[in-house]
Enzyme design. Structure first.
Site, short mmCIF file in Angstrom:
data_model
loop_
_atom_site.label_atom_id
_atom_site.label_comp_id
_atom_site.label_asym_id
_atom_site.label_seq_id
_atom_site.Cartn_x
_atom_site.Cartn_y
_atom_site.Cartn_z
CG ASP A 12 -1.91 -1.27 1.07
OD1 ASP A 12 -2.39 -1.49 -0.07
OD2 ASP A 12 -2.33 -1.85 2.25
CE LYS A 34 -3.60 -6.36 -0.08
NZ LYS A 34 -4.32 -5.08 -0.72
CG ASP A 61 -7.02 -6.16 -2.79
OD1 ASP A 61 -8.24 -6.21 -3.08
OD2 ASP A 61 -6.64 -5.58 -1.69
CE LYS A 63 -10.78 -5.05 -1.04
NZ LYS A 63 -9.46 -4.54 -0.86
CG ASP A 66 -18.82 -2.34 -13.38
OD1 ASP A 66 -19.98 -2.34 -14.05
OD2 ASP A 66 -17.96 -1.28 -13.50
CB ILE A 67 -22.38 -5.16 -15.41
CG1 ILE A 67 -21.60 -4.29 -16.59
CG2 ILE A 67 -23.53 -4.03 -15.05
CD1 ILE A 67 -22.18 -3.92 -17.68
N PRO A 68 -21.60 -8.14 -15.04
CG PRO A 68 -23.15 -10.04 -14.78
CD PRO A 68 -23.02 -8.40 -15.14
CG ASN A 69 -19.68 -7.01 -21.40
OD1 ASN A 69 -19.23 -8.07 -21.88
ND2 ASN A 69 -19.46 -5.82 -21.95
CB THR A 70 -17.71 -4.39 -16.74
OG1 THR A 70 -18.75 -3.51 -17.57
CG2 THR A 70 -16.32 -3.45 -16.62
CB THR A 125 -11.20 -6.72 7.88
OG1 THR A 125 -10.33 -5.83 6.73
CG2 THR A 125 -11.24 -8.05 7.51
NE ARG A 187 -3.32 -3.20 11.95
CZ ARG A 187 -3.49 -3.50 10.88
NH1 ARG A 187 -3.11 -4.73 10.13
NH2 ARG A 187 -3.93 -2.52 10.03
CD GLN A 196 -8.03 -4.04 8.41
OE1 GLN A 196 -9.07 -4.13 8.36
NE2 GLN A 196 -7.22 -4.15 7.32
N GLY A 216 0.16 -5.63 5.76
CA GLY A 216 0.85 -4.44 5.26
C GLY A 216 1.49 -3.28 6.22
NE ARG A 217 -2.77 -0.19 7.60
CZ ARG A 217 -4.21 0.27 7.79
NH1 ARG A 217 -4.37 1.64 8.21
NH2 ARG A 217 -4.98 -0.40 7.61
O1 C5P Z 1 -1.88 -2.31 6.64
P1 C5P Z 1 -3.15 -3.70 6.72
O2 C5P Z 1 -2.37 -4.94 7.25
O3 C5P Z 1 -4.05 -3.21 7.43
O4 C5P Z 1 -3.53 -4.00 5.29
C1 C5P Z 1 -4.40 -4.78 4.92
C2 C5P Z 1 -4.73 -4.84 3.43
O5 C5P Z 1 -5.61 -5.82 3.13
C3 C5P Z 1 -5.07 -3.80 2.74
O6 C5P Z 1 -4.33 -3.47 1.63
C4 C5P Z 1 -6.45 -3.68 2.35
O7 C5P Z 1 -6.81 -3.25 1.30
C5 C5P Z 1 -6.64 -5.09 2.19
N1 C5P Z 1 -8.00 -5.85 2.54
C6 C5P Z 1 -8.80 -5.27 3.75
N2 C5P Z 1 -9.82 -6.20 3.75
C7 C5P Z 1 -10.43 -6.72 2.83
C8 C5P Z 1 -9.72 -7.00 1.79
C9 C5P Z 1 -8.34 -6.33 1.49
O8 C5P Z 1 -7.95 -4.73 4.70
N3 C5P Z 1 -11.69 -7.10 3.13
#
Ligand code: C5P
Length: 239
Positions: A12, A34, A61, A63, A66-70, A125, A187, A196, A216-217
């Protein structure tokens, strides 16, 4: 599966150059990185190619919702990029998921490339029972909603779902042990929850049966990311 193949680092980061440097620094300890909205919006396909050139895998990631075609057309392009895994919102509905999967398999067959894992996003989350009820008018609560969406993803033949660590065992019980569970919201005890809401430690997530954990963090904002990675790896191995 060895722990290093189960840990996904969330890049991120808004700069492609910084993301690339991060992958270079961590590549001996992590196999999957990711790429989400933020990095993709700034660095595009180039960062995916750069990560692949370092022989590392990409979880894209974006996510899709959208509509099925897109969605099916975007999924075909993503497949051609050779990503290891990508995701879409299960709440986009059955037809969207089925058409997405068909287009992925067709493209992979035509191009002679490995089929990426298609993962459904259930309930983010960062959402709680109160938010679902008061803002989204979903009154049956997070757990029940995650259960329903996971069952739908399974029926659409997706490979698995993204959910909070607190729902892992429920999904394994309802959808079977081969249905993949990818969990963010991880965490370790030393890091703050940030935004979160439904979190757990790496040890607990692995113990509950997570196939992949996304961090991530907790790692990248640590003063010494390699040290943080080492501590997480030990937690995962001893789970
Ligand atoms: O920094 P942190 O560990 O909270 O990052 C979590 C990562 O997981 C972020 O990139 C966030 O976009 C992704 N994510 C999420 N919850 C979801 C799907 C993906 O936190 N349901």
């Amino acid at each position: 599966m060895p722990y290093r193949q189960r840990l996904i680092i969330a890049l991120d980061i808004s700069s492609g150059q910084k993301a690339y440097e991060t992958v270079e620094r961590l590549k001996d300890y992590v196999d999957i990185f990711k790429v989400g909205f933020e990095l993709f919006s700034s660095a595009g396909f180039a960062i995916i190619e750069q990560i692949h050139r370092l022989n590392k895998k990409v979880f894209l990631d974006l996510k899709f919702h959208d509509i099925p075609n897109t969605v099916s057309r975007a999924a075909s392009l993503v497949t051609k990029l050779g990503v290891y895994m990508f995701n879409l919102h299960v709440s986009g509905g059955m037809e969207m998921m089925i058409r997405c999967r068909e287009s992925v398999y067709e493209t992979a067959l035509k191009e002679g490339i490995t089929v990426p894992k298609i993962i459904g996003v259930t309930v983010l989350t960062s959402l709680t029972n109160e938010i679902l009820k008061e803002e989204l008018f979903i009154s049956h609560g997070v757990i029940s909603h995650v259960k329903r969406l996971s069952a739908l993803a399974k029926r659409a033949n997706l490979d698995g779902v993204v959910c909070s660590p607190q729902e892992i065992s429920l999904i394994k019980k309802t959808c079977g042990k081969d249905f993949l569970v990818v969990t963010p919201g991880i965490r370790p005890s030393w890091s703050p929850p940030d935004d979160q809401k439904r979190t757990s430690t790496p040890r607990e997530a692995i113990k509950q049966g997570a196939d992949y954990i996304v961090m991530g963090r907790g790692i990248l904002r640590h003063e010494d990311p390699l040290k943080a990675l080492e501590l997480v790896s030990v937690e995962m191995m001893t789970a």
